[in-house]
Design a protein around this motif. Structure first.
Motif, PDB file in Angstrom:
ATOM      1  N   ALA A  14       3.650  -0.175 -32.615  1.00  0.00           N
ATOM      2  CA  ALA A  14       4.859   0.317 -33.281  1.00  0.00           C
ATOM      3  C   ALA A  14       4.600   0.679 -34.733  1.00  0.00           C
ATOM      4  O   ALA A  14       5.460   1.251 -35.402  1.00  0.00           O
ATOM      5  CB  ALA A  14       5.950  -0.754 -33.219  1.00  0.00           C
ATOM      6  N   SER A  19       1.461   4.460 -34.092  1.00  0.00           N
ATOM      7  CA  SER A  19       2.411   5.311 -33.361  1.00  0.00           C
ATOM      8  C   SER A  19       1.824   6.710 -33.191  1.00  0.00           C
ATOM      9  O   SER A  19       1.937   7.319 -32.126  1.00  0.00           O
ATOM     10  CB  SER A  19       3.744   5.396 -34.114  1.00  0.00           C
ATOM     11  OG  SER A  19       4.329   4.123 -34.181  1.00  0.00           O
ATOM     12  N   LYS A  33      -1.595   1.209 -22.836  1.00  0.00           N
ATOM     13  CA  LYS A  33      -0.965  -0.109 -22.878  1.00  0.00           C
ATOM     14  C   LYS A  33      -0.754  -0.435 -24.357  1.00  0.00           C
ATOM     15  O   LYS A  33      -1.725  -0.590 -25.113  1.00  0.00           O
ATOM     16  CB  LYS A  33      -1.873  -1.156 -22.255  1.00  0.00           C
ATOM     17  CG  LYS A  33      -1.976  -1.076 -20.735  1.00  0.00           C
ATOM     18  CD  LYS A  33      -2.954  -2.128 -20.261  1.00  0.00           C
ATOM     19  CE  LYS A  33      -2.784  -2.461 -18.808  1.00  0.00           C
ATOM     20  NZ  LYS A  33      -3.697  -3.553 -18.402  1.00  0.00           N
ATOM     21  N   ALA A  34       0.504  -0.464 -24.776  1.00  0.00           N
ATOM     22  CA  ALA A  34       0.827  -0.620 -26.197  1.00  0.00           C
ATOM     23  C   ALA A  34       1.344  -2.031 -26.438  1.00  0.00           C
ATOM     24  O   ALA A  34       2.214  -2.496 -25.713  1.00  0.00           O
ATOM     25  CB  ALA A  34       1.901   0.400 -26.578  1.00  0.00           C
ATOM     26  N   THR A  35       0.815  -2.718 -27.471  1.00  0.00           N
ATOM     27  CA  THR A  35       1.361  -4.037 -27.772  1.00  0.00           C
ATOM     28  C   THR A  35       2.231  -3.992 -29.026  1.00  0.00           C
ATOM     29  O   THR A  35       1.895  -3.323 -30.008  1.00  0.00           O
ATOM     30  CB  THR A  35       0.265  -5.122 -27.954  1.00  0.00           C
ATOM     31  OG1 THR A  35      -0.324  -5.008 -29.248  1.00  0.00           O
ATOM     32  CG2 THR A  35      -0.804  -5.039 -26.876  1.00  0.00           C
ATOM     33  N   VAL A  36       3.374  -4.679 -28.938  1.00  0.00           N
ATOM     34  CA  VAL A  36       4.258  -4.839 -30.097  1.00  0.00           C
ATOM     35  C   VAL A  36       4.674  -6.311 -30.129  1.00  0.00           C
ATOM     36  O   VAL A  36       4.575  -6.997 -29.113  1.00  0.00           O
ATOM     37  CB  VAL A  36       5.525  -3.936 -30.009  1.00  0.00           C
ATOM     38  CG1 VAL A  36       5.152  -2.471 -29.950  1.00  0.00           C
ATOM     39  CG2 VAL A  36       6.399  -4.303 -28.838  1.00  0.00           C
ATOM     40  N   PRO A  39       9.076  -6.480 -27.947  1.00  0.00           N
ATOM     41  CA  PRO A  39       9.358  -5.317 -27.096  1.00  0.00           C
ATOM     42  C   PRO A  39      10.847  -5.051 -26.900  1.00  0.00           C
ATOM     43  O   PRO A  39      11.224  -3.945 -26.499  1.00  0.00           O
ATOM     44  CB  PRO A  39       8.712  -5.680 -25.760  1.00  0.00           C
ATOM     45  CG  PRO A  39       7.804  -6.817 -26.040  1.00  0.00           C
ATOM     46  CD  PRO A  39       8.338  -7.529 -27.242  1.00  0.00           C
ATOM     47  N   THR A  45      10.302   0.237 -30.477  1.00  0.00           N
ATOM     48  CA  THR A  45       9.849   0.854 -29.220  1.00  0.00           C
ATOM     49  C   THR A  45      10.433   2.242 -28.939  1.00  0.00           C
ATOM     50  O   THR A  45       9.806   3.048 -28.259  1.00  0.00           O
ATOM     51  CB  THR A  45      10.227  -0.047 -28.018  1.00  0.00           C
ATOM     52  OG1 THR A  45      11.640  -0.285 -28.064  1.00  0.00           O
ATOM     53  CG2 THR A  45       9.476  -1.368 -28.065  1.00  0.00           C
ATOM     54  N   LEU A  48       8.396   5.302 -29.499  1.00  0.00           N
ATOM     55  CA  LEU A  48       7.235   5.377 -28.599  1.00  0.00           C
ATOM     56  C   LEU A  48       7.683   5.854 -27.222  1.00  0.00           C
ATOM     57  O   LEU A  48       7.037   6.698 -26.592  1.00  0.00           O
ATOM     58  CB  LEU A  48       6.564   4.002 -28.475  1.00  0.00           C
ATOM     59  CG  LEU A  48       5.958   3.404 -29.749  1.00  0.00           C
ATOM     60  CD1 LEU A  48       5.439   2.002 -29.503  1.00  0.00           C
ATOM     61  CD2 LEU A  48       4.826   4.298 -30.269  1.00  0.00           C
ATOM     62  N   HIS A  59       2.980   1.892 -21.297  1.00  0.00           N
ATOM     63  CA  HIS A  59       3.430   0.562 -20.883  1.00  0.00           C
ATOM     64  C   HIS A  59       3.425  -0.335 -22.117  1.00  0.00           C
ATOM     65  O   HIS A  59       2.408  -0.424 -22.809  1.00  0.00           O
ATOM     66  CB  HIS A  59       2.499  -0.015 -19.819  1.00  0.00           C
ATOM     67  CG  HIS A  59       2.321   0.911 -18.664  1.00  0.00           C
ATOM     68  ND1 HIS A  59       3.261   1.035 -17.654  1.00  0.00           N
ATOM     69  CD2 HIS A  59       1.351   1.804 -18.389  1.00  0.00           C
ATOM     70  CE1 HIS A  59       2.852   1.964 -16.802  1.00  0.00           C
ATOM     71  NE2 HIS A  59       1.705   2.447 -17.211  1.00  0.00           N
ATOM     72  N   ILE A  60       4.584  -0.957 -22.366  1.00  0.00           N
ATOM     73  CA  ILE A  60       4.710  -1.762 -23.586  1.00  0.00           C
ATOM     74  C   ILE A  60       4.653  -3.257 -23.253  1.00  0.00           C
ATOM     75  O   ILE A  60       5.333  -3.719 -22.334  1.00  0.00           O
ATOM     76  CB  ILE A  60       6.008  -1.408 -24.340  1.00  0.00           C
ATOM     77  CG1 ILE A  60       5.919   0.061 -24.809  1.00  0.00           C
ATOM     78  CG2 ILE A  60       6.230  -2.326 -25.537  1.00  0.00           C
ATOM     79  CD1 ILE A  60       7.124   0.571 -25.559  1.00  0.00           C
TER      80      ILE A  60
END
Ligand SMILES: NC(=O)c1ccc[n+]([C@@H]2O[C@H](COP(=O)([O-])OP(=O)(O)OC[C@H]3O[C@@H](n4cnc5c(N)ncnc54)[C@H](OP(=O)(O)O)[C@@H]3O)[C@@H](O)[C@H]2O)c1
Length: 249
Positions: A14, A19, A33-36, A39, A45, A48, A59-60
């Motif tokens: 994020a 981004s 595969k996105a990490t925050v 979520p 989010t 994104l 995919h978060i």
């Protein structure tokens, strides 16, 4: 294998730079595969989820740097991991706990997860020029700064440069880990990054520029009708360029 079947992970997705990186990777056809950290926060989010290709290939996941092993299942099945997450602020009541430790322990936490996954071919770490130039030596015109330079942790501590210390120690820890574990690590060392924002919140590097634009100097320049010109630059494309090896400053 088509790029749609190629899966990559972006930590701290994020964030301002990440981004853009997610956007570029989706444009190039990767599954991301996105990490925050949170979520369920739309401020982290929404931008994104609105990116082209996100519906099909984004995919978060929740990713907290200091939760040991929390990235294991996220990086599983990935071909590359882009580790951008790190605290980006300069002061704190407890700088070791709030800035330095999350950066260093978080980097090692992510790299340890990566080392367990044979499909990962490359890890790309977002370091900083902060990890390169702060050693107390004057940067006179005869001095050449290159990829052999590292900031001096003792100088950073003495000068209370906690963010600089965090980036320096995190990058050093990453290189040590990569050497010990024969990991293909690439480190990007951007300078001050400015340019369009994808997210609805403002990050520190853009806030600093806005403060200049809105601050007393800018007011003076506007009074005398001088124009400010800002170049925009973002390193997302650099992060995902296949030709880079080792350290890119
Ligand atoms: N912008 C620049 O000028 C610049 C220059 C050189 C290097 N860099 C490096 O580029 C990277 C991204 O910076 P940025 O400017 O894009 O800053 P940013 O927008 O503040 O992004 C930082 C990201 O790190 C995440 N993060 C921070 N602490 C975390 C923790 N404990 N666990 C999990 N995630 C955590 C944040 O997550 P949340 O979204 O949940 O807060 C955020 O997404 C950083 O490594 C920074 O050091 C930036």
């Amino acid at each position: 294998m088509s790029t749609a079947e190629k899966v990559v992970c972006v930590t701290g997705a994020a964030g301002y730079i990440a981004s853009w990186l997610v956007k570029v990777l989706l444009q190039r056809g990767y599954t991301v595969k996105a990490t925050v950290r949170n979520p369920s926060d739309p401020k982290k989010t929404q931008h994104l989820l609105e990116l082209g290709g996100a519906k099909e290939r984004l995919h978060i996941f929740k990713g907290e740097l200091q939760e040991e092993g929390s990235f294991d299942s996220i990086v599983d099945g990935c071909e590359a991991v882009f580790h951008t997450a790190s605290p980006v602020f300069f002061s704190a009541s407890n700088p070791e706990a709030e800035i330095v430790n999350p950066a260093v322990e978080g980097t090692l936490n992510v790299l340890r997860s990566c080392a367990k996954v044979p499909s990962i071919k490359r890890v790309v770490l977002t370091s900083s020029m902060a990890a390169v130039v702060c050693n107390g030596k004057p940067l006179t015109s005869d001095v050449v700064v290159d990829e052999t330079w590292f900031s001096d942790p003792a100088f950073c501590k003495e000068s209370k440069l906690w963010y600089v210390l965090s980036k320096t120690l995190a990058e050093k820890a990453a290189w040590d880990f990569a050497r010990e574990n024969r990991m293909d690590l690439v480190v990007i060392n951007p300078g001050h990054v400015i340019g369009p924002l994808l997210q609805s919140t403002i990050n520190l590097s853009m806030e600093m520029i806005l403060n200049l634009v809105n601050g007393p100097v800018a007011k003076f320049l506007r009074k005398i009708e001088m124009q400010l010109h800002m170049e925009t630059y973002f390193p997302a494309k650099v992060h995902s360029a296949p030709v880079i090896t080792e350290r890119m400053i």
